[in-house]
Enzyme design. Structure first.
Site, PDB file in Angstrom:
ATOM      1  N   ASP A  18       0.941  -1.193  -0.143  1.00  0.00           N
ATOM      2  CA  ASP A  18      -0.179  -0.030   0.081  1.00  0.00           C
ATOM      3  C   ASP A  18       0.909   1.262  -0.059  1.00  0.00           C
ATOM      4  OD1 ASP A  18      -1.714   2.055   0.388  1.00  0.00           O
ATOM      5  OD2 ASP A  18      -2.847   0.934   1.859  1.00  0.00           O
ATOM      6  N   ARG A  75      -0.102   4.296  -0.446  1.00  0.00           N
ATOM      7  CA  ARG A  75      -0.988   5.713  -0.053  1.00  0.00           C
ATOM      8  C   ARG A  75      -0.350   6.626   0.986  1.00  0.00           C
ATOM      9  NH1 ARG A  75      -6.797   3.282   0.361  1.00  0.00           N
ATOM     10  NH2 ARG A  75      -5.452   1.742   1.523  1.00  0.00           N
TER      11      ARG A  75
END
Length: 210
Positions: A143, A145
């Site tokens: 991930d 982000r």
């Protein structure tokens, strides 16, 4: 220890009537920003009585409801059943409109790896990898982000204390490190379908392992 970010400023505000595919309608105040650290065109939607929610929070009342929603072209726009992004976005718009708060629409397709790489990850998922394993196989983190720009947006909006609409503990953890007070976490619904069962199981397993 909080991370220090440069301040962002409001660029444009405009009122937009919204009508979703199922007929639900509301009105949003859209905000764009100058000075976001990643240089992307993220936007905030003020929904419901968002200004009243900010005022009540400043007076010691409940925090405004906020959703950080990462862009998903396939799910948000075209109704892809491989994820639950579209139903989560639909849910967030109505719940925030009812309570007063903000939807931050973040241009972080594919958990930050971009649209083309997300489609490459889909191809790998078709061979048996889960959504996180596929990202790693492509040379990405599970991930990628980063919610630094989201923290800047909240600061510019005057929303330094929020109730966060999410099932993802990483969002709350990152915002806390960035100086945002997460007064509470409000779970989102679970939107299970035969096509996204494996995807949701991988998300649940990853959250449980934290």
């Amino acid at each position: 220890m909080f991370e220090t970010l440069p301040g962002a400023t409001m660029r444009t505000q405009v009122t937009v009537p919204l009508r979703l595919l199922d007929g639900y309608s509301t009105t949003a105040r859209l905000f764009s920003f100058h000075g976001l650290v990643d240089g992307r065109e993220h936007v905030a939607f003020g929904l419901g009585d968002w200004s009243g929610a900010l005022r009540r929070c400043a007076e010691g009342g409940p925090a405004p409801l906020v959703r950080l929603h990462s862009e998903c072209l396939t799910g948000d726009i075209f109704g892809s059943q491989r994820c639950d992004c579209g139903p989560q976005l639909r849910e967030a718009i109505e719940r925030i409109s009812d309570k007063g708060g903000f939807l931050l629409y973040l241009r972080q397709e594919g958990r930050g790896i971009g649209l083309y790489s997300k489609l490459d990850a889909y191809a790998l998922q078709d061979t048996g990898l889960d959504t996180y394993e596929a990202n790693v196989a492509l040379g990405h983190a599970e991930d990628e982000r980063d919610y630094s720009a989201a923290a800047q947006m909240l600061d510019a909006l005057g929303a330094s204390r929020i109730a966060l609409l999410t099932n993802n503990p990483d969002k709350a953890d990152q915002l806390h490190r960035l100086g945002v007070t997460v007064a509470g976490v409000v779970p989102t619904g679970v939107f299970l379908s035969p096509a996204n069962a494996g995807y949701l199981a991988a998300k649940a397993s990853r959250a449980a392992a934290r």
